[in-house]
Design a protein around this motif. Structure first.
Motif, PDB file in Angstrom:
ATOM      1  N   ALA A 146      22.926  64.837 -24.840  1.00 10.53           N
ATOM      2  CA  ALA A 146      22.101  63.664 -25.109  1.00 10.53           C
ATOM      3  C   ALA A 146      22.616  62.951 -26.340  1.00 10.53           C
ATOM      4  N   ILE A 147      22.382  61.640 -26.384  1.00  4.59           N
ATOM      5  CA  ILE A 147      22.653  60.860 -27.574  1.00  4.59           C
ATOM      6  C   ILE A 147      21.479  59.908 -27.769  1.00  4.59           C
ATOM      7  N   ARG A 148      20.884  59.948 -28.950  1.00  2.61           N
ATOM      8  CA  ARG A 148      19.671  59.182 -29.220  1.00  2.61           C
ATOM      9  C   ARG A 148      19.875  58.299 -30.447  1.00  2.61           C
ATOM     10  N   PHE A 149      19.493  57.038 -30.303  1.00  3.29           N
ATOM     11  CA  PHE A 149      19.546  56.097 -31.413  1.00  3.29           C
ATOM     12  C   PHE A 149      18.151  55.995 -32.015  1.00  3.29           C
ATOM     13  N   LYS A 150      18.061  56.147 -33.358  1.00  4.47           N
ATOM     14  CA  LYS A 150      16.759  56.140 -34.011  1.00  4.47           C
ATOM     15  C   LYS A 150      16.735  55.106 -35.135  1.00  4.47           C
ATOM     16  N   THR A 151      15.607  54.427 -35.277  1.00  8.80           N
ATOM     17  CA  THR A 151      15.388  53.527 -36.399  1.00  8.80           C
ATOM     18  C   THR A 151      14.117  53.943 -37.110  1.00  8.80           C
ATOM     19  N   PHE A 152      14.063  53.711 -38.424  1.00  7.13           N
ATOM     20  CA  PHE A 152      12.915  54.130 -39.206  1.00  7.13           C
ATOM     21  C   PHE A 152      12.101  52.935 -39.691  1.00  7.13           C
ATOM     22  N   ASN A 153      12.428  51.760 -39.203  1.00 10.77           N
ATOM     23  CA  ASN A 153      11.652  50.562 -39.483  1.00 10.77           C
ATOM     24  C   ASN A 153      10.995  50.134 -38.177  1.00 10.77           C
TER      25      ASN A 153
ATOM     26  N   THR B   5       9.767  47.595 -37.147  1.00  9.64           N
ATOM     27  CA  THR B   5      10.004  46.222 -36.701  1.00  9.64           C
ATOM     28  C   THR B   5      11.072  46.174 -35.611  1.00  9.64           C
ATOM     29  N   PHE B   6      11.965  47.157 -35.594  1.00 10.38           N
ATOM     30  CA  PHE B   6      13.127  47.103 -34.718  1.00 10.38           C
ATOM     31  C   PHE B   6      13.066  48.177 -33.632  1.00 10.38           C
ATOM     32  N   THR B   7      13.761  47.899 -32.543  1.00 13.10           N
ATOM     33  CA  THR B   7      13.981  48.872 -31.486  1.00 13.10           C
ATOM     34  C   THR B   7      15.408  49.364 -31.591  1.00 13.10           C
ATOM     35  N   ALA B   8      15.584  50.657 -31.636  1.00 15.55           N
ATOM     36  CA  ALA B   8      16.924  51.213 -31.840  1.00 15.55           C
ATOM     37  C   ALA B   8      17.758  51.102 -30.574  1.00 15.55           C
ATOM     38  N   ASN B   9      18.996  50.689 -30.744  1.00 13.54           N
ATOM     39  CA  ASN B   9      19.967  50.665 -29.649  1.00 13.54           C
ATOM     40  C   ASN B   9      21.354  50.832 -30.255  1.00 13.54           C
ATOM     41  N   GLN B  10      22.389  50.700 -29.447  1.00 12.40           N
ATOM     42  CA  GLN B  10      23.744  50.966 -29.933  1.00 12.40           C
ATOM     43  C   GLN B  10      24.177  49.992 -31.028  1.00 12.40           C
ATOM     44  N   HIS B  11      23.532  48.846 -31.124  1.00 11.95           N
ATOM     45  CA  HIS B  11      23.930  47.854 -32.119  1.00 11.95           C
ATOM     46  C   HIS B  11      22.931  47.737 -33.270  1.00 11.95           C
ATOM     47  N   ASN B  12      21.832  48.473 -33.188  1.00  9.40           N
ATOM     48  CA  ASN B  12      20.812  48.379 -34.235  1.00  9.40           C
ATOM     49  C   ASN B  12      20.120  49.734 -34.355  1.00  9.40           C
ATOM     50  N   PHE B  13      20.546  50.536 -35.310  1.00  9.42           N
ATOM     51  CA  PHE B  13      19.982  51.871 -35.465  1.00  9.42           C
ATOM     52  C   PHE B  13      20.195  52.327 -36.903  1.00  9.42           C
ATOM     53  N   ASP B  14      19.473  53.349 -37.301  1.00 10.17           N
ATOM     54  CA  ASP B  14      19.663  53.967 -38.610  1.00 10.17           C
ATOM     55  C   ASP B  14      20.476  55.256 -38.498  1.00 10.17           C
ATOM     56  N   VAL B  15      20.122  56.102 -37.537  1.00  9.34           N
ATOM     57  CA  VAL B  15      20.871  57.335 -37.317  1.00  9.34           C
ATOM     58  C   VAL B  15      21.038  57.579 -35.829  1.00  9.34           C
TER      59      VAL B  15
ATOM     60  N   LEU C 243      15.487  57.696 -46.406  1.00 12.84           N
ATOM     61  CA  LEU C 243      14.549  57.313 -45.351  1.00 12.84           C
ATOM     62  C   LEU C 243      13.389  56.499 -45.914  1.00 12.84           C
ATOM     63  N   ASP C 244      12.913  56.855 -47.099  1.00  6.37           N
ATOM     64  CA  ASP C 244      11.831  56.086 -47.728  1.00  6.37           C
ATOM     65  C   ASP C 244      12.279  54.654 -48.012  1.00  6.37           C
ATOM     66  N   ASP C 245      13.528  54.502 -48.448  1.00  7.08           N
ATOM     67  CA  ASP C 245      14.058  53.156 -48.709  1.00  7.08           C
ATOM     68  C   ASP C 245      14.148  52.350 -47.417  1.00  7.08           C
ATOM     69  N   LEU C 246      14.565  52.999 -46.329  1.00  2.00           N
ATOM     70  CA  LEU C 246      14.645  52.305 -45.042  1.00  2.00           C
ATOM     71  C   LEU C 246      13.264  51.806 -44.599  1.00  2.00           C
ATOM     72  N   LYS C 247      12.270  52.659 -44.726  1.00  2.00           N
ATOM     73  CA  LYS C 247      10.931  52.311 -44.260  1.00  2.00           C
ATOM     74  C   LYS C 247      10.309  51.194 -45.083  1.00  2.00           C
ATOM     75  N   SER C 248      10.719  51.071 -46.347  1.00  5.82           N
ATOM     76  CA  SER C 248      10.108  50.067 -47.226  1.00  5.82           C
ATOM     77  C   SER C 248      10.995  48.847 -47.429  1.00  5.82           C
ATOM     78  N   ASP C 249      12.138  48.809 -46.704  1.00  7.84           N
ATOM     79  CA  ASP C 249      13.087  47.688 -46.797  1.00  7.84           C
ATOM     80  C   ASP C 249      13.699  47.537 -48.180  1.00  7.84           C
ATOM     81  N   ARG C 250      13.705  48.616 -48.981  1.00  5.11           N
ATOM     82  CA  ARG C 250      14.433  48.587 -50.246  1.00  5.11           C
ATOM     83  C   ARG C 250      15.914  48.785 -49.982  1.00  5.11           C
ATOM     84  N   LYS C 251      16.729  48.391 -50.955  1.00  4.82           N
ATOM     85  CA  LYS C 251      18.163  48.631 -50.843  1.00  4.82           C
ATOM     86  C   LYS C 251      18.420  50.127 -50.877  1.00  4.82           C
ATOM     87  N   THR C 252      19.118  50.635 -49.873  1.00  2.00           N
ATOM     88  CA  THR C 252      19.356  52.073 -49.789  1.00  2.00           C
ATOM     89  C   THR C 252      20.489  52.500 -50.717  1.00  2.00           C
TER      90      THR C 252
END
Length: 306
Positions: free
Chosen positions: A3-10, A12-22, A73-82
Motif C-alpha cells: 500500500a501507499i498512502r498520501f496524508k495531509t495534516f491540514n 483544508t486540503f485533500t492529500a494526493n500525489q501532488h499535495n501531501f505532507d507525508v 506536525l504542529d507547525d503544519l496544522k497551524s500553517d506556521r513555517k515548518t
C-alpha cells in the motif's frame, strides 16, 4: 500487503500525489514514511521472518526525534513555517553546516526544508520506487544564485536505497557540498561501534585539529563531531542487539556525530536522554571534497542501507 498512502495534516486540503505532507509505504519487505519537505525519509522498518515463531518481525534502520516530528506536525496544522526535522535522512545542500561566509543563512542549506515534487511512483516485485525533484526557485535564488535540479530516487524494498543526481542547469560552473545527514538507532550510544574508517584522516570539529583514525572501531564516551575524508564508503554500525550496513558510491567524505549530554540540552528539538539512542553517520562530499560541477553537467551518488 502492499500500500501507499498520501496524508495531509491540514484539514483544508485533500492529500494526493501532488499535495501531501507525508507518504506511508508498506510492502512485503518494509514499512516507510517519507515527508514531502526535503523528500526526507523519516522511518524505514525492514520486515524479517522469525523462523522460530513463524511471525514477521521488523527492524528499524533509522531514528527520528519524536519531539522534532511533533513540532513539525504542529507547525503544519497551524500553517506556521515548518522547521527542519531532526531524524531520518535529511539532505544537506548546497552547503554543509554553517554557510562559509554568511552566518545568517540557514545551516545545511535549503534542500531539507524545501517542498520537493514527487514526479513518479512505481511498484514492482522488488518494492516501491519514488522519484522526487527539486529545482531552483525564488526561495533558493535568494540565498544561492545558481540554476540547478536535484533528482532523488528512493527505493523501498529489502534494502533502503537512495540515488541522488545534482545537475547544473546554468551557463557557468558552480561549487557545492552535499550530505545525507542520516540518523541511525542504537540501543545505547556507549555500546555502539562503527567500522569502516580505520586509517582515515579526520577533522575534529570540537578542537579544530586533524587526526588519523587509529583504531578499527569508533567508540563513544563524549560529544563527537568529526569529518572524515578520502573514505571508502562502506560502514558497519553495531551494538549488542543489531547491526546496520551502509554502502555508498562516490561519497568521499563521512561525518560522525553525537551531541552527548550537554549539547542535547541546548538543541530544543530532542528529549534530554535522546543522545543515547542515535548516532549520525553522514555520507557526503564536503570541505576539500566539495563538488565542482560544470555548466550542463551533473554528478551522481548513491547510498544503500541494510
Amino acid at each position: 500487503m502492499s500500500a501507499i498512502r498520501f496524508k495531509t495534516f491540514n484539514s483544508t486540503f485533500t492529500a494526493n500525489q501532488h499535495n501531501f505532507d507525508v507518504i506511508e509505504i508498506e510492502n512485503g519487505f518494509c514499512r516507510a514514511v517519507i515527508a514531502r519537505q526535503g523528500a526526507q525519509i523519516l522511518s524505514f522498518e525492514r520486515k524479517m521472518n522469525n523462523a522460530e515463531t513463524d511471525a514477521v518481525d521488523s527492524k528499524s534502520l533509522l531514528w527520528c526525534s519524536e519531539l522534532s516530528l511533533q513540532q513539525f506536525l504542529d507547525d503544519l496544522k497551524s500553517d506556521r513555517k515548518t522547521k527542519a526535522i531532526r531524524g531520518g535522512i535529511p539532505l544537506c545542500f548546497p552547503w554543509f553546516g554553517g554557510h562559509p561566509t554568511d552566518a545568517k543563512l540557514p545551516a545545511h542549506g535549503f534542500a531539507r526544508t524545501q517542498l520537493w515534487n514527487l514526479t513518479s511512483v512505481d511498484e514492482s516485485a522488488q518494492g516501491h520506487q519514488l522519484l522526487f525533484t527539486l529545482e531552483n526557485n525564488s526561495v533558493t535564488e535568494a540565498v544561492w544564485q545558481h540554476p540547478f535540479c536535484l533528482t532523488l530516487r528512493i527505493s523501498c524494498g529489502k534494502q533502503l536505497r537512495m540515488a541522488l543526481a545534482i545537475e547544473n542547469k546554468g551557463d557557468t560552473a558552480f561549487d557545492c557540498e552535499f550530505a545525507w545527514h542520516s540518523y541511525f538507532p542504537v540501543n545505547a550510544i556507549e555500546n555502539a561501534r562503527i567500522d569502516g574508517l580505520q586509517g582515515k584522516k579526520f577533522l575534529d570539529q570540537l578542537t579544530n585539529q586533524t587526526y588519523v583514525q587509529e583504531h578499527v572501531q569508533i567508540i563513544f564516551d563524549q560529544e563527537t563531531d568529526r569529518i572524515y575524508q578520502d573514505v571508502d564508503g562502506h560502514y558497519l554500525i553495531q551494538d549488542e542487539r543489531q547491526q546496520i550496513k551502509i554502502d555508498t558510491n562516490h561519497c568521499q567524505s563521512a561525518i560522525v556525530w553525537n551531541p552527548w549530554i550537554e549539547k542535547t540540552k541546548r538543541l530544543g528539538d530532542v528529549d534530554a536522554q535522546a543522545w543515547r539512542d542515535f548516532v549520525c553517520l553522514e555520507c557526503a562530499n564536503v570541505r576539500e571534497h566539495r563538488l565542482h560541477i560544470e555548466a550542463g553537467a551533473s554528478a551522481e551518488f548513491s547510498m544503500t542501507i541494510a
